[in-house]
Design an enzyme around this catalytic site. Structure first.
Site, short mmCIF file in Angstrom:
data_model
loop_
_atom_site.label_atom_id
_atom_site.label_comp_id
_atom_site.label_asym_id
_atom_site.label_seq_id
_atom_site.Cartn_x
_atom_site.Cartn_y
_atom_site.Cartn_z
N ILE A 11 0.84 -1.20 0.00
CA ILE A 11 0.00 0.00 0.00
C ILE A 11 0.87 1.25 0.00
CG2 ILE A 11 -1.94 1.19 1.11
CD1 ILE A 11 -2.69 -1.46 2.44
N ALA B 81 4.59 -1.96 8.97
CA ALA B 81 4.05 -2.95 9.90
C ALA B 81 4.37 -4.34 9.36
CB ALA B 81 2.53 -2.81 10.01
N GLU B 82 4.30 -5.31 10.23
CA GLU B 82 4.18 -6.70 9.79
C GLU B 82 2.70 -6.86 9.48
OE1 GLU B 82 6.32 -9.06 9.13
OE2 GLU B 82 8.07 -7.91 9.74
N SER B 83 2.36 -7.36 8.30
CA SER B 83 0.96 -7.24 7.84
C SER B 83 0.24 -8.56 7.58
CB SER B 83 0.93 -6.39 6.57
OG SER B 83 1.51 -7.12 5.50
N THR C 2 -6.31 -1.12 10.31
CA THR C 2 -7.09 -2.16 9.63
C THR C 2 -8.46 -2.35 10.27
OG1 THR C 2 -7.12 -4.56 9.28
CG2 THR C 2 -5.83 -3.80 11.13
N ASP C 3 -9.40 -2.87 9.48
CA ASP C 3 -10.72 -3.20 10.04
C ASP C 3 -10.66 -4.43 10.95
OD1 ASP C 3 -10.30 -5.13 8.06
OD2 ASP C 3 -12.18 -4.78 7.01
N GLU C 4 -9.53 -5.18 10.89
CA GLU C 4 -9.44 -6.40 11.69
C GLU C 4 -9.44 -6.12 13.19
OE1 GLU C 4 -6.75 -9.44 10.44
OE2 GLU C 4 -7.09 -9.04 8.32
N TYR D 165 -1.76 -10.54 14.76
CA TYR D 165 -1.64 -9.35 13.89
C TYR D 165 -2.65 -8.28 14.31
CZ TYR D 165 -2.75 -6.32 9.93
OH TYR D 165 -3.04 -5.22 9.15
N LYS E 113 -2.13 -4.52 15.89
CA LYS E 113 -2.62 -3.28 15.24
C LYS E 113 -3.56 -2.53 16.19
CE LYS E 113 -1.96 -1.88 11.58
NZ LYS E 113 -0.88 -1.02 11.00
N LYS F 41 -0.50 -13.02 0.05
CA LYS F 41 -1.89 -12.61 0.25
C LYS F 41 -2.76 -13.26 -0.82
CE LYS F 41 -0.47 -9.93 3.57
NZ LYS F 41 0.11 -8.63 3.43
P1 NAD Z 1 3.28 -4.85 3.44
O1 NAD Z 1 3.60 -6.02 4.29
O2 NAD Z 1 3.12 -5.03 1.98
O3 NAD Z 1 4.37 -3.70 3.65
C1 NAD Z 1 4.90 -3.39 4.90
C2 NAD Z 1 6.14 -2.53 4.68
O4 NAD Z 1 6.64 -2.15 5.97
C3 NAD Z 1 7.27 -3.25 3.95
O5 NAD Z 1 7.83 -2.41 2.98
C4 NAD Z 1 8.28 -3.55 5.06
O6 NAD Z 1 9.62 -3.60 4.60
C5 NAD Z 1 8.05 -2.38 6.00
N1 NAD Z 1 8.45 -2.67 7.37
C6 NAD Z 1 8.13 -3.77 8.11
N2 NAD Z 1 8.73 -3.69 9.31
C7 NAD Z 1 9.41 -2.52 9.35
C8 NAD Z 1 10.21 -1.87 10.32
N3 NAD Z 1 10.44 -2.43 11.52
N4 NAD Z 1 10.74 -0.66 10.03
C9 NAD Z 1 10.53 -0.09 8.81
N5 NAD Z 1 9.81 -0.66 7.85
C10 NAD Z 1 9.25 -1.87 8.11
O7 NAD Z 1 1.96 -4.22 4.09
P2 NAD Z 1 0.72 -3.51 3.38
O8 NAD Z 1 -0.26 -4.53 2.98
O9 NAD Z 1 1.24 -2.53 2.40
O10 NAD Z 1 0.10 -2.75 4.65
C11 NAD Z 1 0.57 -1.43 4.99
C12 NAD Z 1 -0.19 -0.96 6.22
O11 NAD Z 1 -1.58 -0.95 5.95
C13 NAD Z 1 -0.01 -1.85 7.44
O12 NAD Z 1 0.08 -1.02 8.57
C14 NAD Z 1 -1.29 -2.70 7.48
O13 NAD Z 1 -1.61 -3.06 8.80
C15 NAD Z 1 -2.29 -1.70 6.92
N6 NAD Z 1 -3.45 -2.30 6.21
C16 NAD Z 1 -3.27 -3.21 5.22
C17 NAD Z 1 -4.38 -3.69 4.51
C18 NAD Z 1 -4.24 -4.68 3.38
O14 NAD Z 1 -5.24 -5.16 2.86
N7 NAD Z 1 -3.04 -5.01 2.94
C19 NAD Z 1 -5.66 -3.24 4.84
C20 NAD Z 1 -5.80 -2.31 5.89
C21 NAD Z 1 -4.68 -1.83 6.54
O1 DAU Z 2 -8.92 -6.58 6.45
C1 DAU Z 2 -7.71 -5.91 6.28
C2 DAU Z 2 -6.57 -6.91 6.31
O2 DAU Z 2 -6.61 -7.62 5.09
C3 DAU Z 2 -5.21 -6.26 6.52
O3 DAU Z 2 -5.17 -5.62 7.75
C4 DAU Z 2 -4.09 -7.29 6.42
O4 DAU Z 2 -2.82 -6.67 6.50
C5 DAU Z 2 -4.20 -8.00 5.09
O5 DAU Z 2 -3.23 -9.03 5.01
C6 DAU Z 2 -5.60 -8.60 4.91
O6 DAU Z 2 -5.81 -9.69 5.86
P1 DAU Z 2 -6.57 -11.04 5.43
O7 DAU Z 2 -6.16 -12.10 6.36
O8 DAU Z 2 -8.01 -10.80 5.24
O9 DAU Z 2 -5.90 -11.26 3.95
P2 DAU Z 2 -5.34 -12.57 3.21
O10 DAU Z 2 -5.07 -12.17 1.80
O11 DAU Z 2 -4.26 -13.24 3.97
O12 DAU Z 2 -6.61 -13.53 3.21
C7 DAU Z 2 -7.83 -13.14 2.64
C8 DAU Z 2 -8.83 -14.27 2.90
O13 DAU Z 2 -8.45 -15.43 2.13
C9 DAU Z 2 -8.88 -14.74 4.34
O14 DAU Z 2 -10.21 -15.08 4.68
C10 DAU Z 2 -7.98 -15.98 4.35
C11 DAU Z 2 -8.19 -16.56 2.96
N1 DAU Z 2 -7.01 -17.27 2.37
C12 DAU Z 2 -5.82 -16.64 2.36
C13 DAU Z 2 -4.70 -17.24 1.81
C14 DAU Z 2 -3.36 -16.56 1.82
C15 DAU Z 2 -7.17 -18.52 1.78
O15 DAU Z 2 -8.29 -19.08 1.76
N2 DAU Z 2 -6.07 -19.12 1.23
C16 DAU Z 2 -4.83 -18.54 1.24
O16 DAU Z 2 -3.86 -19.18 0.75
#
Ligand code: NAD
Ligand code: DAU
Length: 361
Positions: free
Chosen positions: A13, A85-87, A136-138, A163, A167, A202
């Site tokens: 993101i 973050a660790e995501s 996150t909504d989680e 996770y 958060k 993901k």
């Molecule tokens: P991502 O895992 O793709 O990216 C995380 C980034 O943070 C990476 O570039 C990583 O190198 C960096 N990072 C991790 N630990 C670090 C540290 N200690 N110091 C500096 N950098 C560090 O994550 P994303 O999916 O892009 O999510 C970004 C943010 O959005 C997160 O805070 C996550 O909780 C939030 N979020 C994600 C989603 C989603 O669907 N992916 C939805 C809602 C909120």
């Molecule tokens: O809701 C926001 C969150 O969405 C963010 O905060 C997180 O950072 C982001 O990773 C994401 O979390 P989810 O756990 O929802 O995403 P993921 O892509 O891991 O999984 C989406 C759905 O699919 C979930 O219900 C688990 C399922 N899944 C996932 C994987 C990786 C499978 O069924 N098979 C898979 O191999």
């Protein structure tokens, strides 16, 4: 010129946000991207912007207070947008401490450094400084399948995974800074994002990549868990709108009003791949629903997430612009056109991760 400190800008993101901001503001802003470059951080995501004069990358850990304080000391930062973050939920189940460290201590470090840099001697803050915490909504836990229920900003926190608990803790720290010090911040809680540059651990990029290679598509549990999918550019836009037009100290939920069961997502991806791949592409013969494989469920798997984005719509004027059919087509097309990007992601450590996570499932 406004200066942004973006953390985690090399991730999914964060990198989409940086692209969005340069498309929107061009040379009117300066962005400093601070990222540790964990497995999820990838500078290839930013090669289009790396030569800009108004872009700087600094490799640093958000838990390293000295490194972060130095960045604030050397730059007059106006905005912090905190993505780092660790995501990944699955990883958090096996390595919870890392999530506490990065997501909780890292956020505490960011808050502390911003507060020190921005605070006046009388405890007020310098005019115009703003911190946005991306969450996150989680944090709200899980909804039932009753389609009339949604997450609102007032929904009590009830995180289930390490996770989401980490958060939620980081959100509470931001709230504590706002309540205690009147620290100028906002929190956004967003639903599941999809789009370019998402790491293939993901669901969506993993399914695209596995299908192209004729590999099994692992579906956790019954495949009927529901997520509310938002195109990543819409999220980037929402973050910017909240920071510029939202009320300080407020939380805004960001979501797509786009609920789908995981199994529907997987079938849509297969259909889209078939549509987009030319007949002569040898990968096309791999694409089949026969690849769908039900595997052991994720521990503590939340059933349903769904955001009510009423507040952000009413107060800020944001709404999800990209409908899912267009967004998923754009996304699948992007992965097809960027096979090299994917090949780099899945080389090296990814193979071990995949084996550990899926082999005995
Ligand atoms: P991502 O895992 O793709 O990216 C995380 C980034 O943070 C990476 O570039 C990583 O190198 C960096 N990072 C991790 N630990 C670090 C540290 N200690 N110091 C500096 N950098 C560090 O994550 P994303 O999916 O892009 O999510 C970004 C943010 O959005 C997160 O805070 C996550 O909780 C939030 N979020 C994600 C989603 C989603 O669907 N992916 C939805 C809602 C909120
Ligand atoms: O809701 C926001 C969150 O969405 C963010 O905060 C997180 O950072 C982001 O990773 C994401 O979390 P989810 O756990 O929802 O995403 P993921 O892509 O891991 O999984 C989406 C759905 O699919 C979930 O219900 C688990 C399922 N899944 C996932 C994987 C990786 C499978 O069924 N098979 C898979 O191999």
């Amino acid at each position: 010129m406004r200066t942004y400190l973006v953390t985690g800008g090399a991730g999914f993101i964060g990198s989409n946000y940086i692209h969005y901001m340069f498309r929107k503001y061009g040379d009117q802003i300066r962005i400093i991207n601070v990222d540790k470059l964990t497995y999820a951080g990838n500078l290839e995501n930013l090669k289009d912007v790396e030569n800009r004069d108004n872009y700087t990358f600094i490799r640093a850990d958000i838990c390293d207070g000295d490194a972060i304080a130095k960045i604030f000391a050397e730059n007059d930062i106006d905005r912090v947008v905190h993505f780092a973050a660790e995501s990944h939920v699955d990883r958090s189940i096996y390595e919870p401490e890392l999530f506490v460290k990065t997501n909780v201590l890292g956020t505490a470090t960011m808050l502390n450094c911003a507060k020190k840099a921005w605070e006046n001697p009388d405890g007020t803050f310098k005019e115009g400084k703003k911190f946005l915490h991306v969450s996150t909504d989680e944090v709200y836990g899980s909804l039932t399948e009753d389609p009339t229920t949604f997450f609102y900003e007032t929904t009590p926190y009830a995180p289930h995974s390490p996770y989401s608990a980490s958060k939620a803790s980081s959100d509470l720290l931001v709230k504590a800074y706002m309540d205690t010090y009147k620290f100028p911040a906002n929190i956004t809680n967003c639903s599941n994002n999809y789009g370019p540059y998402q790491f293939p651990e993901k669901l969506i990029p993993l399914v695209i990549n596995n299908a192209l290679h004729g590999k099994e598509l692992p579906v956790y549990g019954d495949g009927k868990n529901i997520r509310d999918w938002l195109f990543v550019e819409d999220h980037a836009k929402g973050i910017d709108m909240v920071q510029e037009q939202g009320r300080l100290f407020e939380t805004y939920n960001i979501g797509g009003h786009n609920e789908r069961q995981n199994i529907q997502i997987i079938k849509t991806i297969l259909k889209t791949l078939k549509e987009l791949l030319p007949d002569e592409d040898p990968r096309k013969k791999n694409i089949s629903e026969d690849l769908i494989t039900y595997v052991t469920d994720r521990k503590g798997h939340d059933r349903r997430y769904a955001i009510a984005p009423d507040k952000i719509k009413k107060e800020v004027g944001w709404y999800p612009e990209t409908n899912f059919e267009d967004g998923i087509k754009k996304t699948v097309k992007w992965y097809l056109e960027n096979q090299e990007w994917m090949d780099h992601c899945i080389s090296g450590d990814y193979q071990k991760y995949y084996k550990d996570m899926y082999e005995n499932r």
